[in-house]
Structure formats: structure tokens, C-alpha cells
Scaffold this active site. Structure first.
Site, PDB file in Angstrom:
ATOM      1  N   ARG A 163       0.814  -1.212   0.000  1.00 35.10           N
ATOM      2  CA  ARG A 163       0.000   0.000   0.000  1.00 35.10           C
ATOM      3  C   ARG A 163       0.851   1.266   0.000  1.00 35.10           C
ATOM      4  NH1 ARG A 163      -3.268   1.593  -2.742  1.00 35.10           N
ATOM      5  NH2 ARG A 163      -4.089  -0.526  -2.608  1.00 35.10           N
ATOM      6  N   LYS A 199       3.115  24.227  -1.421  1.00 34.09           N
ATOM      7  CA  LYS A 199       1.723  23.761  -1.402  1.00 34.09           C
ATOM      8  C   LYS A 199       1.705  22.257  -1.648  1.00 34.09           C
ATOM      9  CE  LYS A 199       0.008  28.251  -2.926  1.00 34.09           C
ATOM     10  NZ  LYS A 199      -0.688  29.020  -3.989  1.00 34.09           N
ATOM     11  N   LYS A 218       7.089  37.621   1.537  1.00 36.67           N
ATOM     12  CA  LYS A 218       5.855  37.758   0.801  1.00 36.67           C
ATOM     13  C   LYS A 218       5.040  38.939   1.339  1.00 36.67           C
ATOM     14  CE  LYS A 218       3.681  34.026  -0.443  1.00 36.67           C
ATOM     15  NZ  LYS A 218       3.784  34.196  -1.909  1.00 36.67           N
ATOM     16  N   GLU A 229       8.691  39.300  -2.797  1.00 30.93           N
ATOM     17  CA  GLU A 229       7.498  39.382  -3.647  1.00 30.93           C
ATOM     18  C   GLU A 229       7.147  40.832  -3.954  1.00 30.93           C
ATOM     19  OE1 GLU A 229       2.905  38.964  -2.624  1.00 30.93           O
ATOM     20  OE2 GLU A 229       3.881  36.996  -2.649  1.00 30.93           O
ATOM     21  N   ASP A 258       4.317  38.709  -8.729  1.00 30.61           N
ATOM     22  CA  ASP A 258       3.126  37.963  -8.347  1.00 30.61           C
ATOM     23  C   ASP A 258       1.837  38.567  -8.909  1.00 30.61           C
ATOM     24  OD1 ASP A 258       1.989  35.772  -6.818  1.00 30.61           O
ATOM     25  OD2 ASP A 258       1.147  37.314  -5.517  1.00 30.61           O
TER      26      ASP A 258
END
Length: 285
Positions: free
Chosen positions: A102, A137, A169, A202, A224
């Protein structure tokens, strides 16, 4: 990115925790009906199309579960596969094969999906000189696997986590009181703590691009959520002062146009958070 040694530790940790989670105090289904002495063989069967990834990881899983298991590899990581292909054979104690099954399948199905999507983006960028980057992410607990899959698919890894690169950021900038203050505070922090970390900043508009360029020592500017025209303008403003990276909802339909704006990198969270597992199975022979 982190060192090879640290990356290996991350992979080891994933295997240890996943096997603990899945087996607990024993695989009672196998213990109940399969003798410990029984030997078996299984094949990793492809039931889909894409880029295979996780073969080397599977070998590590098998070795961790039972060092006496052997793997015969027919198709290497990064290869294109189609329905009906056999990636490898694994042979050893039947109970051991089932213990590893698995984890091997879960990992390889997801890694292959990520590698397949990454390869699609890489192909769309061909000839532009722009490279595709992943992001943070990722699925909690298996980031190393997902970033490994991006590399297998031909992409590049962004920072691994919060500790191996500085990335200022919008929230960092706002909490610090502005771009210039954020950069100066960061440089002071790195000097005080004797850390050698690259700095990415950013920018939300062209005025912020100009402000960033007034301070030396920035490794890359993150452009961005800019449109094409402003991205081209930003690239011209930055010139050779530092590297450039576009981000913000860039997809298969828009990635080529952003690359043609001249950016060095495009980062996409979709490489790891928006994929459908490649269909694979481990079949006893």
C-alpha cells in the site's frame, strides 16, 4: 533546497512513519492465512498513461520492510508509460510484499501524477529558457516525495521549507512596515545569526519592483499576479540585477505566454496540489 543528506533523512522519516501507520502491531490479514515461510512474486502494473515516478522510493520501502526482498526494474523513474506496462517485479516473502504494497502504490501513484503534470509544463516551456518551480503547497508529511516527483518530471525545486531560504511575501512586508524595512531587517538578521540564505522578495506592482531594486542583495524577485504587459515591463526594469519568477494562478493555457515575457522561473502550486493519481497496481504472479 536542502542538502542531499537532509533530503534522505526526510525520505527515511516518511517510510518509517507510513509503515508504522499502516501496519501497527501486525498485518493480521496476511498473518492469518499466509505462512511466514511462503515466498512470492508480484509485478507493478501500469493501468494508465503518464510519467512513472517513485521506482527508487519503492526499492527503499521494500528494503526497509524486508532486506531480503529483491526488485527487478524494467522501467526507470522519469520514463513515459502506458496501460499494460510492467515497471518492476518484486520477489521475496509473501507477507513482506503485502506489508509494503500500500505504501508503494500510494506513493508511486501520487508521485507519477506529479511527474506527469510537471512534464506537461516543462514541454510547454520548451525553447523559452524559463524553468518550472514547485512550491510549499504540498501534502503535509510527504513533501519530500512530491518535490522528488517534480524533479523526476523535469522541473526544479523551490525552497524545501521555511528554513532553507528567505521569502518575503506580502504579509511579511506588511507586518514589517514595508519592503525596504523588511529587506534591511532580514539582512541584519542573517548577519546576526550567521546564516547564509538567499532572499526572494514578492512584488505586487511595478512600484514595489522599483523599491526592491533600490536595495542590493536580493536573489530573486517574485512577480506575483502581474498581467503579461506588466510582467514584460518588470523584467526590463530588473534586467540582470537579480533573477525573476512569475506566479499566481498560472496554468497550462497561460504558462507559455508568461515565459515569453522573459522570466527566469515560473512557480506553480498546481504541480503538487491539483493532480489525479496515476492508476497503478501490484499484482501477485
Amino acid at each position: 533546497m536542502i542538502s542531499r543528506e537532509q533530503f534522505s533523512k526526510e525520505i527515511d522519516g516518511i517510510i518509517i512513519n507510513a509503515i508504522r501507520e499502516d501496519i501497527g502491531d501486525g498485518d493480521h490479514s496476511s498473518l492469518a492465512c499466509i505462512p511466514a515461510s511462503a515466498q512470492g512474486k508480484a509485478k507493478l502494473l501500469v493501468k494508465d498513461e503518464g510519467i512513472i515516478a517513485g521506482v527508487e522510493f519503492a526499492k527503499q520501502v521494500f528494503a526497509y520492510v524486508d532486506k531480503d526482498m529483491s526488485v527487478e526494474t524494467l522501467i526507470e523513474d522519469g520514463s513515459a508509460v502506458k496501460h499494460g506496462d510492467i515497471v518492476f517485479y518484486v520477489e521475496g516473502a509473501s507477507q513482506s510484499i503485502l506489508k509494503a504494497e500500500r505504501l508503494v502504490l500510494n506513493a508511486m501513484q501520487r508521485m507519477s501524477a506529479i511527474a506527469t503534470k510537471t512534464k506537461l509544463f516543462v514541454d510547454l516551456l520548451e525553447g523559452t529558457g524559463t524553468k518550472i518551480l514547485d512550491t510549499r503547497k504540498t501534502t503535509p508529511g510527504i513533501r519530500a516525495l512530491e518535490k522528488w516527483a517534480v524533479k523526476i518530471g523535469g522541473g526544479e525545486n523551490h525552497r524545501f521549507a521555511l528554513y532553507d531560504m528567505i521569502m518575503l511575501k506580502d504579509n511579511h512586508i506588511d507586518f514589517a512596515g514595508g519592503i525596504t524595512k523588511a529587506i534591511h531587517k532580514t539582512k541584519t538578521y542573517l548577519k546576526t545569526t550567521n546564516r547564509d540564505l538567499k532572499i526572494i522578495v514578492e512584488a505586487r506592482n511595478l512600484d514595489e519592483i522599483k523599491e526592491i531594486l533600490e536595495t542590493e542583495g536580493v536573489y530573486r524577485i517574485l512577480i506575483d499576479n502581474f498581467n503579461y504587459e506588466d510582467t514584460r515591463t518588470a523584467v526590463k526594469l530588473i534586467g540582470n540585477q537579480c533573477l525573476t519568477e512569475s506566479s499566481g494562478g498560472i496554468n497550462e493555457k497561460t504558462i507559455r505566454a508568461y515565459a515569453e515575457c522573459g522570466v527566469d522561473y515560473i512557480s506553480s502550486g498546481a504541480l503538487t496540489h491539483s493532480v489525479y493519481n496515476l492508476d497503478l497496481s501490484l499484482k501477485a504472479i
